[in-house]
Design an enzyme around this catalytic site. Structure first.
Site, short mmCIF file in Angstrom:
data_model
loop_
_atom_site.label_atom_id
_atom_site.label_comp_id
_atom_site.label_asym_id
_atom_site.label_seq_id
_atom_site.Cartn_x
_atom_site.Cartn_y
_atom_site.Cartn_z
CG HIS A 1 50.53 34.55 21.81
ND1 HIS A 1 50.45 34.60 22.96
CD2 HIS A 1 51.47 33.65 21.66
CE1 HIS A 1 51.26 33.49 23.66
NE2 HIS A 1 51.97 33.04 22.57
CG HIS B 1 55.17 34.96 18.81
ND1 HIS B 1 56.21 34.80 19.44
CD2 HIS B 1 54.67 33.87 18.85
CE1 HIS B 1 56.21 33.34 19.86
NE2 HIS B 1 55.21 32.87 19.49
CG HIS C 1 54.05 28.80 16.11
ND1 HIS C 1 54.65 29.91 15.74
CD2 HIS C 1 54.21 28.88 17.37
CE1 HIS C 1 54.89 30.85 16.46
NE2 HIS C 1 54.86 30.39 17.60
CG ASP C 2 51.68 30.59 18.81
OD1 ASP C 2 50.72 30.04 19.41
OD2 ASP C 2 52.72 31.36 19.14
CG ASP D 1 56.74 29.02 20.58
OD1 ASP D 1 56.50 30.19 20.33
OD2 ASP D 1 55.64 28.58 21.27
CD GLN E 1 59.84 37.56 30.14
OE1 GLN E 1 60.77 37.15 29.21
NE2 GLN E 1 58.65 37.48 29.96
CG PHE F 1 57.46 33.03 29.49
CD1 PHE F 1 56.46 32.64 29.10
CD2 PHE F 1 58.51 33.40 28.23
CE1 PHE F 1 55.87 32.43 27.84
CE2 PHE F 1 57.92 33.24 27.11
CZ PHE F 1 56.81 32.81 26.56
#
Length: 425
Positions: A218, A222, A258-259, A369, A420, A423
Site C-alpha cells: 500500500h 499501488h 484511495h489509499d 483496486d 492469493q 485475496f
C-alpha cells in the site's frame, strides 16, 4: 411569456413603492422596453399606411441598430438608473436584484469555468526522458507494468546525462506523479478543468509524499497501478462514454488518493488495538474514511487546489462521488457491493440515473483496486509477494503484542499462493 408575466408581477409590486419623483418613464426606460416600443410604433404606423410619417428620429433607428449589433437587449442597465436618478438604498438594492434576475432569465447561464476560464491550456512544458516516454507509450495496454516503470525511472535517475524531465524535481521519480500527469493530459482533465501544470505536479507530489513508501504494497506505486486500471477501463475499454467529464475527473482523483496514508495494517488490526484512527472513525471503514478525508484536504489545499474552477454544485458532487468511491474500497463492503451490482446488471443499467452511474464508478475503482491479479502472471506474482509481505509484517506485530495472528498473516505457516486465492476471491 412566463418571463414577461413574472416581470409584470414584480413591476406591479415595486412601482407603487417607488417615489415617482425619482423614477418615471421619461428618466429611465429599460432597453428592452424602448426597443419594443419603437418597433411596435413602426409596425402600427406601417399598418395604417403612414410610412411617410413615421415620426421616428434618426437616433431611434441608430439605437435599434446598436442594440442588435451589440447584443445589448438584455444587458443589465442598473448603473444607468443610478446615474440618472436619486434612488434610496433599499429601492436600489431591490432594483439591482430585479434587473439582475431579468438578465439571468433571458440569457444562458454560464458555469464558473466558462465565466472565469483563462486562456486555453498551453502545450505541456513537461518533457520526460526518452526511456520514460517510450514506456508511457504503452499506457493503453492492460499489461502496462508500474513496477517496470519504476525500474526504468531508477535507471534514468542514475544516469546524469539523461535527466528525467526538464522540470527539476525529485517528485518526478515517482510513477504516481508521472503516470498521473500523463493520464490527466490523455483524458484532457487539465484542459477541461483549467489545472495548471505547476498545480497538478504540486498536488500529485503532495499525494505521493503522503503515501508511506516503506509499505511493501500500500504505497504510491499501488495507487499508480490502480489509477492505470481506472484509466484503461475509462479510455481504452470505452467506459467513459456514459459519464460526464466531472464524473471521470472524480473517478481518476479517487484512484489517486484511495489509499493515501495507508499504515500497512488492516482495519481489523486498528480496531483490535484501539488505534487513534479507529477511535476517530468509530471502527467504521477506518482506513477508507481516513483516505477520503486526507485526500480531500490535499485536493483543496490552496497551494495546489485542483478543484479551484469547479462551481459550488460541481464541488458538492465531486465530494459526494469521492467519498462514496473511496469508502467502498473497504473489503468489508465487497460482498454487499458485488451482490448489489449482480442484482442490477440483469435489470439493465439506467445511464440517466445518478445512483446507477455512481454504482458503476464505484465498481470500476473497486475492480481496479484488485486488478493487478488479472494483469498476467508475471505482474500479478510481483504484487502478490508484496501484499503477502505486508500481511506478514502485520502478523509479526500481532505476535509481538500478544494478539492472535490474523489468518494468512503468519509467515511461519502461510502459503503465498493460497493467500492469493483468498485475496482474490
Amino acid at each position: 411569456g412566463c418571463h414577461i408575466a413574472v416581470m409584470l408581477i414584480r413591476l406591479l409590486w415595486i412601482v407603487p413603492r417607488l417615489n415617482r419623483s425619482y423614477i418615471h418613464t421619461q428618466q429611465y426606460e429599460p432597453v428592452s422596453t424602448r426597443s419594443l416600443r419603437i418597433l411596435q410604433e413602426f409596425r402600427d404606423r406601417s399598418i395604417c399606411g403612414l410610412e411617410s410619417d413615421l415620426g421616428l428620429k434618426s437616433e431611434d433607428i441608430d439605437f435599434i441598430i446598436g442594440v442588435i449589433r451589440n447584443d445589448k437587449l438584455y444587458q443589465n442597465h442598473f448603473q444607468e438608473i443610478q446615474d440618472k436618478t436619486e434612488i434610496e438604498n433599499d429601492q436600489a438594492i431591490f432594483l439591482k436584484h430585479f434587473f439582475s434576475d431579468q438578465t439571468a432569465n433571458t440569457t444562458p447561464t454560464k458555469s464558473k469555468k466558462e465565466t472565469e476560464m483563462p486562456s486555453p491550456t498551453p502545450k505541456s512544458h513537461v518533457e520526460f526522458s526518452s526511456d520514460v516516454k517510450a514506456y508511457l507509450s504503452f499506457c493503453d495496454d492492460w499489461s502496462f507494468d508500474i513496477l517496470k516503470l519504476q525500474d526504468i525511472i531508477d535507471q534514468t535517475v542514475k544516469s546524469s546525462s539523461s535527466p528525467l524531465s526538464q522540470i527539476s524535481s525529485s517528485s518526478l521519480s515517482s510513477p504516481l506523479v508521472i503516470v498521473g500527469f500523463h493520464i490527466f493530459q490523455k483524458l484532457e482533465l487539465s484542459k477541461t478543468f483549467q489545472i495548471k501544470e505547476s498545480t497538478l505536479i504540486s498536488w500529485l507530489s503532495s499525494v505521493d509524499e503522503a503515501y508511506i513508501s516503506t509499505n511493501p504494497y500500500h504505497n504510491s506505486m499501488h495507487a499508480a497501478d490502480v489509477l492505470h486500471g481506472v484509466y484503461f477501463h475509462l479510455a481504452c475499454a470505452g467506459l467513459a462514454k456514459p459519464f460526464s467529464p466531472l464524473e471521470v475527473f472524480a473517478c481518476v482523483v479517487s484512484a489517486i488518493i484511495h489509499d493515501i496514508g495507508h499504515l500497512g495494517l488492516t482495519n481489523g488490526f486498528l480496531k483490535m488495538t484501539r488505534h487513534d484512527l479507529a477511535i476517530n472513525y468509530n471502527d467504521i471503514s477506518i482506513l477508507e474514511n481516513m483516505h477520503a478525508s486526507k485526500g480531500w484536504r490535499l485536493c483543496t489545499d490552496p497551494k495546489h487546489n485542483i478543484f479551484s474552477f469547479l462551481s459550488p454544485d460541481e464541488l458538492k458532487l465531486m465530494r459526494e462521488l469521492i467519498i462514496t468511491m473511496v469508502i467502498d474500497t473497504d473489503m468489508a463492503r465487497h460482498s454487499t457491493l458485488t451482490a448489489k451490482f449482480a442484482a442490477k446488471v440483469p435489470m439493465g443499467i439506467d445511464w440517466t440515473n445518478s445512483d446507477d452511474k455512481k454504482m458503476i464508478l464505484t465498481m470500476l475503482l473497486h475492480c481496479s483496486d484488485l486488478g493487478n491479479t488479472a494483469r498476467g502472471f508475471e505482474i500479478a506474482s510481483k504484487w502478490g509477494h508484496r501484499v503477502t509481505d505486508e500481511f506478514f509484517n502485520q502478523g509479526d506485530k500481532e505476535k509481538e503484542l500478544g494478539y492472535p495472528i490474523t489468518p494468512n498473516m503468519d509467515r511461519r505457516e502461510s502459503d503465498v499462493a493460497k493467500c492469493q486465492v483468498c485475496f482474490c476471491f
